[in-house]
Enzyme design. Structure first.
Site, PDB file in Angstrom:
ATOM      1  CE  LYS A  77      67.424 -46.819  66.448  1.00  0.00           C
ATOM      2  NZ  LYS A  77      66.360 -45.798  66.298  1.00  0.00           N
ATOM      3  CB  SER A 151      64.608 -46.002  69.554  1.00  0.00           C
ATOM      4  OG  SER A 151      64.640 -45.667  68.183  1.00  0.00           O
ATOM      5  CB  SER A 175      64.214 -42.478  67.385  1.00  0.00           C
ATOM      6  OG  SER A 175      63.108 -43.053  68.037  1.00  0.00           O
TER       7      SER A 175
END
Length: 597
Positions: A77, A151, A175
């Site tokens: 990420k 996210s 997330s």
């Protein structure tokens, strides 16, 4: 050629069969470029660089599978540093070139994993839906009209699409769990502090965690174990203190007015199906009051804790407000009027909620919650970005505030063709203890792996016992389900399995013991059938404390097992057996107690 969905076991088998890391890298590049959703990656590792990394791995460790993650492709990420790629947090103006890998990334690369690129996210990790990024909105792998979840949007899609074997996400409010559900994969959210956050662009520094997405529980937990460890470079790092959960747990489930699915009858039905599976697997189902957990969750966005998001980017916001996603900016700027007094009051409120839920933890070993009560189309999310997003976090926002561990697992598909899932939540440092039941739930759901709904879900792996732990044979009141079993599970004990003593042991029911206990005695020359025992593993310190607390006439000595091995186990002093009822013929304490009713 590797399978459609990449798992650690399938890749290890392929490498053992002759696949090379270079060939795997070339296949990953092909899959990455062929995937129809261009929003998954912000910065893919360039093809030539990925191939060079694969070849460097072979030069460093020529023997296939000679490192724990030899040749395993993973994505990161893009709020986690991974050299030489920039870190953007989904904000191009914020981008910088990190000088070193994040601590977690460095450990994975040292273990032989190949970093294939940086994935998309809700900007500054603010959101649970995946649409708040200037790099586009990754989509659910089952229906491109629907959000991927966020996210950690790109990371979840990359795993579910079969582009990589695992990916790193982060989790502040959910997330690392919500995107797992929306894409039919596993999301492991460690206890805050278990994995170092050094090298992470924080959302809420005090509660952020780095998470793992993988097709299976076993894979995700294996990766988490390789990343964890106390780190002085992270002020919120915490030494692990393993805690246990009984093999047949008491599981708290939603009841009454707290069962909120926002009209999504399909997701509610799939939650009920998961409850039935848990009960079939031996769990005791315990309805509980979610209200104080929900009140704690509200502090994350509706209370002063949102100020921590401002603290993370305050200087950048002061000069680059126009570079923020409008929704992200509105959320973060909403903290400007919060005061230090409010922050302290929020902390006091949180501690009061933690106290308020203690009776729940006294009644259950883990919670099982819908990972998200519903989903949404991209169009609906863009039309109501805050309202729709808030639904996703209803059962996730509290976990990090309360310092808990969680594993999100797939829970099947409804008529819509979209997946559902549940999250098992346990007290701090039950990370390993949650895994066996989570893996059993995934296996029982038979929902496939990622976008491959027909892929077989592997059965739960054998219990994991860390090196240096001590195996103990228990014969009576400490057996699973018996009154004293919590003395083993509370300090993190792991049930290794059932066993039988060698011939030559007799079992007696001791008089006047509370709770009732047996006495096991070695009787050389006695040709009995052997006595049923359980083998438990404990950390050395916990083993020492356990042995020190054993009351006379019981003690610990070496017990010979039917397989020829010898382990520490309960034995009884001979004087206490005078006049005691011999129950050897029952074959074990559990059978004796069942016969006595």
């Amino acid at each position: 050629m590797p399978p459609e969905i990449l798992t650690l076991d399938s890749l290890r088998a392929a490498y053992a069969g002759g696949l090379t890391p270079r060939a795997l890298a070339e296949e990953v590049i092909r899959r990455r470029e062929a995937w129809p959703d261009p929003a998954v990656f912000i910065a893919p590792t360039p093809a030539e660089a990925l191939i060079a990394e694969a070849e460097a791995l072979v030069a460093r460790a020529p023997e296939p599978n000679s490192l724990p993650l030899w040749g395993m492709p993973f994505a990161v990420k893009d709020n986690i540093d991974a050299t030489p790629l920039p870190t953007t947090a989904a904000c191009p103006a914020f981008a910088y070139l990190p000088e070193a890998d994040a601590a977690a990334v460095a450990k994975l690369r040292a273990a032989g994993a190949l970093m294939i690129g940086k994935t998309n996210l809700d900007q500054f990790a603010t959101g649970l839906n995946g649409t708040r990024s200037p790099y586009g909105a990754p989509r659910c792998v089952f229906d491109a009209d629907y959000v991927s979840g966020g996210s950690s949007s790109g990371s979840a899609v990359a795993v579910a699409a079969g582009i990589c074997a695992f990916a790193l996400g982060t989790d502040t409010a959910g997330s690392g769990r919500v995107p797992a559900m929306f894409n039919n994969i596993v999301g492991v959210k460690p206890t805050p502090g278990l994995v170092s956050n050094a090298g992470l662009v924080p959302a809420c520094r005090s509660i952020d965690v780095i998470t793992v997405f993988a097709p299976t529980v076993g894979d995700a937990v294996e990766v988490r174990r390789l990343m964890e460890g106390y780190d002085l470079a992270d002020p919120f790092s915490r030494p692990a203190r393993p805690a246990g959960i009984p093999p047949a747990p008491r599981i708290g489930v939603l009841a009454g007015a707290e069962r909120e699915f926002f009209g999504d009858a399909e997701k509610e039905a799939l939650y009920d199906a998961a409850i039935a599976r848990a009960e079939a697997l031996g769990a005791t189902i315990v309805p509980f009051d979610y209200a104080p957990f929900r009140a704690a969750a509200a502090l994350l966005y509706d209370g002063p804790f949102v100020a921590e998001r401002l603290a993370a980017v305050e200087d950048f916001l002061a000069t680059n407000a126009a570079d923020f996603d409008p929704t992200v900016r509105a959320i973060i700027e909403g903290a400007r009027d919060r005061t230090a007094v409010e922050a302290f009051r929020g902390r006091y409120a949180l501690e009061s909620y933690i106290q308020a839920v203690q009776p729940v933890w006294d009644a259950v070993d883990m919670l099982m919650l819908p990972t998200s009560p519903t989903t949404a189309t991209v169009a609906a999310m863009l039309a109501d970005p805050v309202g729709e997003n808030s639904k996703f976090g209803r059962y996730t926002n509290f976990a990090n505030l309360m310092g808990l561990a969680a594993i999100a697992v797939p829970g099947g598909f409804g008529p819509s063709g979209l997946p559902a899932g549940v999250t098992l939540v346990g007290p701090a440092f039950t990370d390993d203890a949650l895994a066996p039941f989570a893996a059993a739930m995934h296996h029982a759901a038979a929902s496939g792996l990622g976008r491959d709904r027909a892929a077989p879900v592997p059965p739960p792996p054998a219990p994991f016992v860390p090196g240096g732990w001590i195996t103990l044979a228990v014969v009576g009141a400490h057996l699973s389900g018996m009154p004293l079993n919590t003395e083993l599970t509370a300090p993190g004990g792991v049930l290794v399995g059932a066993a039988t003593t060698a011939p030559g042991y007799r079992l007696y029911a001791l008089a006047g013991t509370v709770p009732p206990k047996p006495g096991l005695a070695h009787a050389p020359g006695f040709e009995g059938p052997g006595i049923a025992v359980e083998l438990w593993a404990l950390p050395p310190a916990a083993f020492g404390a356990f042995v020190a607390a054993i009351p006379a006439p019981l003690g610990i000595g070496k017990v010979l097992l039917a397989d020829g091995s010898a382990v520490p186990g309960f034995l009884c002093e001979g004087h206490a057996l005078d006049g005691a009822e011999e129950i050897t013929g029952f074959g074990g304490w559990r059978a004796y107690r069942a016969a006595r009713g």
